[in-house]
Design a protein around this motif. Structure first.
Motif, PDB file in Angstrom:
ATOM      1  N   LEU A  38      41.188  45.268  54.266  1.00  0.00           N
ATOM      2  CA  LEU A  38      42.191  44.753  53.351  1.00  0.00           C
ATOM      3  C   LEU A  38      42.635  43.405  53.878  1.00  0.00           C
ATOM      4  O   LEU A  38      42.973  43.273  55.054  1.00  0.00           O
TER       5      LEU A  38
ATOM      6  N   CYS B 148      37.413  44.189  45.687  1.00  0.00           N
ATOM      7  CA  CYS B 148      38.388  43.748  44.679  1.00  0.00           C
ATOM      8  C   CYS B 148      39.105  42.532  45.238  1.00  0.00           C
ATOM      9  O   CYS B 148      39.724  42.621  46.287  1.00  0.00           O
ATOM     10  N   ILE B 149      38.989  41.438  44.546  1.00  0.00           N
ATOM     11  CA  ILE B 149      39.631  40.211  45.017  1.00  0.00           C
ATOM     12  C   ILE B 149      40.659  39.760  43.994  1.00  0.00           C
ATOM     13  O   ILE B 149      40.367  39.724  42.798  1.00  0.00           O
ATOM     14  N   ARG B 150      41.821  39.454  44.470  1.00  0.00           N
ATOM     15  CA  ARG B 150      42.785  38.803  43.595  1.00  0.00           C
ATOM     16  C   ARG B 150      42.699  37.316  43.883  1.00  0.00           C
ATOM     17  O   ARG B 150      43.051  36.853  44.966  1.00  0.00           O
ATOM     18  N   ALA B 151      42.174  36.599  42.915  1.00  0.00           N
ATOM     19  CA  ALA B 151      41.918  35.179  43.135  1.00  0.00           C
ATOM     20  C   ALA B 151      43.216  34.397  43.037  1.00  0.00           C
ATOM     21  O   ALA B 151      44.261  34.941  42.685  1.00  0.00           O
ATOM     22  N   LYS B 152      43.089  33.130  43.342  1.00  0.00           N
ATOM     23  CA  LYS B 152      44.290  32.308  43.380  1.00  0.00           C
ATOM     24  C   LYS B 152      44.976  32.234  42.018  1.00  0.00           C
ATOM     25  O   LYS B 152      46.183  32.116  41.928  1.00  0.00           O
TER      26      LYS B 152
ATOM     27  N   PRO C  51      42.450  29.582  48.699  1.00  0.00           N
ATOM     28  CA  PRO C  51      42.176  30.952  49.122  1.00  0.00           C
ATOM     29  C   PRO C  51      42.551  31.969  48.051  1.00  0.00           C
ATOM     30  O   PRO C  51      43.471  31.763  47.269  1.00  0.00           O
ATOM     31  N   HIS C  52      41.805  33.057  48.046  1.00  0.00           N
ATOM     32  CA  HIS C  52      42.189  34.180  47.193  1.00  0.00           C
ATOM     33  C   HIS C  52      43.459  34.801  47.756  1.00  0.00           C
ATOM     34  O   HIS C  52      43.843  34.548  48.888  1.00  0.00           O
ATOM     35  N   ARG C  53      44.056  35.665  46.956  1.00  0.00           N
ATOM     36  CA  ARG C  53      45.311  36.262  47.406  1.00  0.00           C
ATOM     37  C   ARG C  53      45.106  37.575  48.146  1.00  0.00           C
ATOM     38  O   ARG C  53      45.685  37.799  49.190  1.00  0.00           O
ATOM     39  N   THR C  54      44.329  38.418  47.553  1.00  0.00           N
ATOM     40  CA  THR C  54      44.143  39.735  48.145  1.00  0.00           C
ATOM     41  C   THR C  54      42.668  40.088  48.063  1.00  0.00           C
ATOM     42  O   THR C  54      41.983  39.657  47.141  1.00  0.00           O
ATOM     43  N   GLN C  55      42.215  40.846  49.003  1.00  0.00           N
ATOM     44  CA  GLN C  55      40.866  41.373  48.870  1.00  0.00           C
ATOM     45  C   GLN C  55      40.822  42.776  49.463  1.00  0.00           C
ATOM     46  O   GLN C  55      41.324  43.020  50.558  1.00  0.00           O
ATOM     47  N   PHE C  56      40.211  43.641  48.711  1.00  0.00           N
ATOM     48  CA  PHE C  56      39.969  44.996  49.181  1.00  0.00           C
ATOM     49  C   PHE C  56      38.467  45.149  49.222  1.00  0.00           C
ATOM     50  O   PHE C  56      37.788  44.859  48.246  1.00  0.00           O
ATOM     51  N   ARG C  57      37.936  45.572  50.338  1.00  0.00           N
ATOM     52  CA  ARG C  57      36.482  45.671  50.447  1.00  0.00           C
ATOM     53  C   ARG C  57      36.137  46.979  51.141  1.00  0.00           C
ATOM     54  O   ARG C  57      36.602  47.250  52.238  1.00  0.00           O
TER      55      ARG C  57
ATOM     56  N   GLU D 207      32.375  48.115  47.559  1.00  0.00           N
ATOM     57  CA  GLU D 207      33.454  47.926  46.590  1.00  0.00           C
ATOM     58  C   GLU D 207      34.285  46.734  47.041  1.00  0.00           C
ATOM     59  O   GLU D 207      34.756  46.701  48.174  1.00  0.00           O
TER      60      GLU D 207
END
Lengths: 682, 539
Positions: A608, B487-491, A594-600, B485
């Motif tokens: 978030l 923004c993803i912080r991937a693993k 999984p990704h850590r964070t996502q802002f959309r 918009e």
């Protein structure tokens, strides 16, 4: 053949609204007591109809009657209503009940499944918190006092009904306009026409069992349905179709089978391993396939849900089927590829349609976590203690639930219950009521368990699962014991109060960032006096927070906030549900984890999402929300969840071995007892 | 070089077919449908099976989605990508998903290959349907498609394999033009010529704008090369577009062709590429043969597609505009090509003709090259009475009036240009797409290869999501453009960012960025303000 469950339809299809068209169900006879709750927007529509037709012989009712009758074809109604039969006769000893064996003894079985003909997914029924419960025990159970509840889900939307969510207020104004919108999966064109007289002919009251049975693949209306689900056998025989009559869809079913086998055979590799079609995309439509041995499941949808979500829904649909039949149904196909499964699932349409409906609103369908009814810690402890008592006496699992929310659950040593199994089980139980064999697909897909289910009030039910088929009387005793204790310890009244109060409201997210001391931590539902709820009316919580969901990974549980006014209508709620589904799929893409964070940010929301080893937070904000403030608010939500975790989660009360370890780990790592591992940094 | 990025897929792992649904309706005649199939050696039964499945699913999906039929089939081991090139004429690409992780791709990136080859085909030959109308047996279409698509696929070949774009190409956009902008602050300016349809893309090369004036004066000279009839022109510097007087669609097609076969890099095949879109520099090193039907450069004769071609008149001469080494530079600076004739009208002419999509005009194509400046001049066919007599006059005019200006332009451009890494912005790996004008800009390919696989896969998936949102938006036919918009912080802690606004898209990967979301979004804003005129800033 597998066990066939005689069906006792509930009286739900009938608008038992005082002064409107109230009349008892012909099928439920005297054992029926209309209870009222608020589950259907259409019920509400019926109620609000300024000129409801009180004549029961009026057309819509007749139509429903007809459909009701047709849904009863498989059930011998006179027998099945005979509740005095008491406990079902023993079928088989031992843990694993072979489907074939069961089949041979089918005639002995008088398993009662009382079908709760609650809303169909398209009705987009609102889950109103304003529940007015009226429950009468039937005398039918005789001295045993066994309640075969006929639960009319029709609500009495009394103006003065206690409601803290401001939700019912919305309904009065929105129901007419949202009726089309709420059935987002439906075809709006068809509906618009039906609205001419202010009454949606086919939907003013909801229809038991399957709808649109008159449709088939040749009908334009059928083709325009937004979401189809099909189950078919590998020989192309239809088993279940959400819309339309399976038998009329035999040709269509064969086409689906042909596509699957064409891809399988057309692209076999050197080792002759066939390929498997997963997805066909055409414009807004997705056709999603899932092959499970001899069972094929297909979803055709233009709802814009991600592929992964639709596939997950097919998995659950399959699980629901397994819950009813166990996987041993595969053997029937081994013996006879052209085996016709439809009789085995006779009358269970409503179980499937209810599950399909839950795909639209229940986050458990994609989070793989369950949610708890918010309760004071001691109250939940009390409930857990009494369940634990019976669990020591041969009950595998004892679960106390209120609608889809867990009050408490305990299991025998080393037995763990997967959240998906809980979802499927509660879905089954809420749509039918029985002492019946069920299978937990994630627990053991080959074995039947026996589920004793009893409603303690309109929404709260107790499930006792055992491996023993003749434990009925024992379980009944357990239940009486539990019920007495629960009443005495006020657990049931607390449960009802919690249902009315709701859980976490975004309006109550603490604005003050200073750490709260334990004593200052307010109970849920007891809003601090200084908080002026009105200040936020129409805008949700602080900093444009509209909604959030928090999933604790260790606990397999999630908590989601109550819907606030910016997402007050079912249509808005469904859109948010789908947005969550989308961001969940986006975050959990297979591959690197999984990704850590996502802002959309899009035209509807700022979403978030924050995933850590320990929890996942999903938060929806006003699309114009400020990024920095949104992050700060997320941190506050996490802190808040931590502050009230005692009340919103089922903590450490379970003897589940794995669970105990998890909790230990959880608390060892954060001595404060927090579930929050960190802070989302600005 | 950053070009060995594409996954190597055995050639039989990629199938590409073109079929006409209106043909071969009767049982037993299904083979009539097939207009092109790659690989040609695949047994007819297997070819028919691909077409059969594709057609079946087109029909099936139309039950539910009458307006948009099947676009993709995803199976565990294959992806079928559909493109309806013309009414009832479908192109389907089947790509095998091998077990390696390399086999992750964006469906739209694959579909853009189909779109590109079809657009180029139309530019040279007109529509497939029209061609079928002229010769219904299909043999002409088949032979044209066969040589054309096979030549096109040659650019993707590596040994016996085809290299298709994968997740490693996530920061590339096919079907777009790359503009020359020397100053980083430069933005593309559109000028609408007063009394005509002409769009002039003009890069402002420095703050004084003097170069821009110089460029405009050159374009005016080129316009009037053929006397009273207005000519069109396209000016390239290396593989970058400097100016065009064509509509965006035609510009893209011609630009694509020029960079494939006419630019200095394309002519000297050994030179390495820095253009981020350039695909398959390796192709040039290969001996022709495995993919190409015949290796002889002058063999512009019949390439009948075997089984699928019914017997018929074979005396067509097939023009192969995409053949390798098609062009060479003459002494006068004009690029020359060998025989180029597709119909009786221009038989034996060595002056190529192309169709302009927008105006449906047929144009003669002349190309001139001075060092790294390539000028393509389009002269309306209708204005030329005799090719042998008139074209040399135009060329003469061109040399007399434009030579000096070209010389000066080249000098200035070379001086001001920052080289291969001109568009590198340190810390950023980005792709900027202006969908309205088909223009893109991106980090140099060599820089993109420094990114971790995880980051590129995450970007690939994110782009797929945006693609889906865009396509749904298109179907809704709401004229509003997607405003998004993410923004993803991937693993692996990289920030993977997409922003779509007012028809423009910006994608970026920040690997060495700070962990906070605000940092990432500030980095994005900074980029937007500095290099995109704030096109992606919210306010």
């Amino acid at each position: 053949m597998l066990p066939k469950c005689p069906i006792v339809p509930r009286a739900n299809g009938y608008p038992i609204v005082p002064g409107a068209c109230g009349f008892p169900s012909p099928m439920a006879s005297d054992s029926v007591s209309p209870s009222s709750s608020s589950d259907s927007a259409y019920d509400s529509a019926a109620y609000q109809n300024p000129n409801p037709n009180p004549n029961p012989s009026d057309k819509p009712i007749n139509a429903i009657d007809g459909q009701l009758m047709s849904s009863l074809v498989l059930a011998d109604s006179t027998d099945s209503v005979n509740h005095e039969e008491g406990p079902p006769s023993s079928v088989n000893e031992g843990d694993i009940v072979d489907a074939n064996v069961l089949a041979s003894e089918e005639s002995d079985r008088t398993v009662m499944v009382e079908v709760d003909v609650r809303e169909e997914e398209e009705e987009e029924v609102q889950r109103s918190e304003a529940v007015v419960v009226e429950e009468r025990e039937t005398g039918g159970g005789g001295g045993e006092g066994e309640v075969w509840r006929v639960n009319s889900e029709l609500e009495v939307d009394a103006p003065d009904s206690p409601n803290s969510s401001g939700y019912a207020g919305e309904r009065g104004t929105s129901s007419a306009s949202s009726a089309c919108g709420t059935g987002e999966d439906d075809i709006c064109q068809v509906r618009d026409g039906d609205f001419v007289n202010g009454v949606v002919e086919s939907q003013a009251v909801w229809i038991p069992g399957k709808r649109h049975v008159d449709e088939d693949d040749a009908s334009m209306s059928w083709r325009q349905r937004k979401k189809h689900f099909f189950i078919l056998s590998h020989s192309g025989k239809p088993i279940y179709s959400r819309h339309g009559d399976e038998h009329k869809l035999a040709g269509f079913s064969a086409t689906l089978q042909a596509i699957i086998s064409f891809v399988e055979n057309g692209y076999a590799d050197e080792a002759n391993n066939g390929d498997r079609v997963k997805l066909v995309r055409a414009g807004k439509h997705q056709v999603v396939f899932l092959v499970k041995g001899p069972i094929y499941l297909v979803c055709i949808s233009c709802t814009e849900e991600p592929f992964e979500s639709l596939r997950g829904q097919l998995e659950l649909l399959y699980g629901q089927m397994i819950l009813i039949l166990t996987k041993s149904v595969n053997r029937c196909f081994e013996k006879n590829p052209k085996f016709d499964m439809t009789p085995l699932l006779g009358g269970t349409d409503v179980v499937f349609s209810s599950l399909i409906h839950s795909f639209n609103w229940n986050p458990a369908t994609f989070l793989h976590a369950y949610t708890c009814l918010p309760l004071a810690y001691p109250t939940r402890q009390a409930a857990g203690a009494i369940l634990q008592d019976v669990a020591d006496s041969g009950v595998l699992f004892a679960i106390l639930m209120c609608k889809h929310k867990v009050v408490s659950l305990v299991g025998a040593q080393k037995a763990s219950l997967h959240p998906d199994d809980m979802l499927l089980l509660s879905n089954f139980v809420m749509t039918s009521e029985s002492f019946s064999p069920i299978c937990l697909p994630r627990y053991n897909p080959m074995a039947f368990l026996y589920a004793y289910v009893h409603y303690l009030d309109a929404n709260t039910y107790l499930m006792l699962l055992t491996t023993s088929s003749d434990a009925f009387y024992h379980l009944k005793e357990c239940r009486l014991h539990i019920e007495a204790v629960l009443l005495k310890s006020n657990v049931l009244s607390e449960v009802q109060r919690s249902m009315l109060d709701g859980g976490m409201h975004v309006e109550d997210v603490p604005v003050d960032p200073s750490p709260r001391s334990g004593s200052a931590s307010p109970h849920l539902g007891q809003h601090s006096p200084e908080r002026v709820r009105e200040a936020y009316t129409g805008t949700g919580g602080p900093c444009g927070l509209w909604h959030f969901m928090y999933r604790s990974i260790y606990l397999d549980q999630y908590v989601s906030s109550e819907f606030s006014s910016p997402i007050g209508t079912p249509k808005q709620q469904k859109r948010l549900h789908r947005a969550y589904q989308k961001i969940y799929a986006s975050m959990h893409d297979k591959g690197f984890g999984p990704h850590r964070t996502q802002f959309r940010r899009d035209e509807n929301y700022v979403l978030l999402c924050w995933v850590t080893q320990d929890f996942e937070l999903y938060a929806a904000f006003d699309p114009l929300a400020d990024k920095a403030l949104a992050i700060r608010t997320c941190n506050r939500v996490c802190q808040w969840v931590k502050d009230v975790e005692n009340e919103i989660f089922l903590l450490g009360a379970s003897p589940f071995s794995w669970w105990g370890k998890r909790i230990e780990k959880c608390f060892a790592e954060w001595p404060v007892g927090g579930l929050i591992a960190g802070h989302l940094r600005l | 070089m950053g070009l060995s990025s594409a996954a190597t897929i055995p050639s039989d792992a990629v199938k590409l077919c073109v079929f006409d649904r209106t043909r071969g309706q009767r049982e037993g005649e299904e083979v009539e449908k097939i207009l092109f199939f790659h690989p040609p050696e695949l047994p007819l039964g297997d070819q028919l099976s691909v077409v059969g499945l594709s057609e079946g699913l087109i029909t099936f999906t139309r039950i539910f989605s009458p307006d948009a039929a099947c676009e993709v089939i995803e199976a565990e081991r294959h992806s079928h990508v559909f493109y309806q090139a013309e009414p009832d004429i479908w192109m389907v690409m089947v790509v095998e998903r091998n077990r390696e992780l390399e086999a992750i791709w964006r469906i739209e990136a694959l579909r853009s290959i189909l779109k590109e080859v079809h657009s180029l085909f139309i530019m040279f030959f007109g529509s497939i349907r029209t061609m079928l109308g002229k010769e219904s047996s299909g043999s002409v279409v088949r032979s044209h498609l066969y040589s054309f698509i096979t030549d096109y696929l040659f650019d993707f070949s590596s040994g016996k394999k085809l290299q298709l774009p994968t997740f490693r190409d996530s920061l590339k956009e096919r079907g777009t033009v790359q503009m020359l902008t020397v100053g980083r602050e430069a933005a593309v300016e559109i000028q609408n010529n007063k009394n005509s349809y002409v769009f002039l893309y003009c890069s402002i090369l420095n703050s004084s704008g003097r170069l821009c004036l110089r460029l405009k004066s050159l374009v005016r000279v080129l316009e009037s090369c053929a006397g009273s009839v207005r000519c069109h022109s396209l000016i390239l510097f290396h593989d970058l577009l400097v100016s065009t007087s064509l509509y965006p669609d035609d510009t893209v097609n011609l630009y694509t062709y020029a960079t494939m076969r006419m630019s200095p890099r394309a002519l000297s095949s050994s030179s390495r590429s820095w253009s981020y879109l350039y695909r398959g520099s390796t192709a040039a090193h290969l001996t022709t043969g495995s993919v190409l039907p015949t290796s002889s450069s002058s063999s512009e004769h019949i390439h009948r597609s075997r089984d699928t071609s019914p017997s018929g008149d074979d005396r067509y001469v097939i023009v192969r505009p995409l053949q390798q080494d098609k062009w060479s530079k003459g002494k006068d600076g004009f690029l020359v090509t060998e025989r180029w004739s597709s119909d009786a009208q221009t038989l034996n002419s060595s002056i190529p003709t192309i169709w302009l999509k927008q105006t449906e005009e047929m144009m003669y194509l002349c190309a001139h090259q001075h060092k790294n400046v390539t000028i393509i001049l389009l002269i309306p066919v209708t204005s030329i009475n005799s090719v042998e007599r008139d074209i040399p006059i135009v060329k003469q005019q061109f040399l007399e009036n434009a030579s000096l200006k070209i010389l000066k332009l080249e000098e200035k451009l070379s001086k001001g240009w920052g080289g291969e890494n001109a568009y590198h912005v340190s810390g950023y790996r980005y792709l900027l797409v202006d969908g309205d004008r088909n223009v893109s800009r991106a980090s140099p390919a060599a820089k993109v290869t420094t990114l971790a696989k995880e980051s590129l896969v995450a970007m690939c998936k994110l782009r797929e999501e945006v693609d889906l949102e865009k396509s749904i938006m298109k179907l809704d036919d709401e004229r509003c453009e997607k405003d998004l918009e993410v923004c993803i912080r991937a693993k692996n802690n990289a920030w993977v960012i997409a922003r779509a606004m007012r028809g423009k898209e910006l994608y970026m990967v920040l690997e060495k960025a700070n962990e906070t979301l605000l940092y990432a979004s500030e980095a994005m804003d900074k980029f937007s303000n500095r290099y995109c005129n704030g096109a992606f800033s919210l306010d």
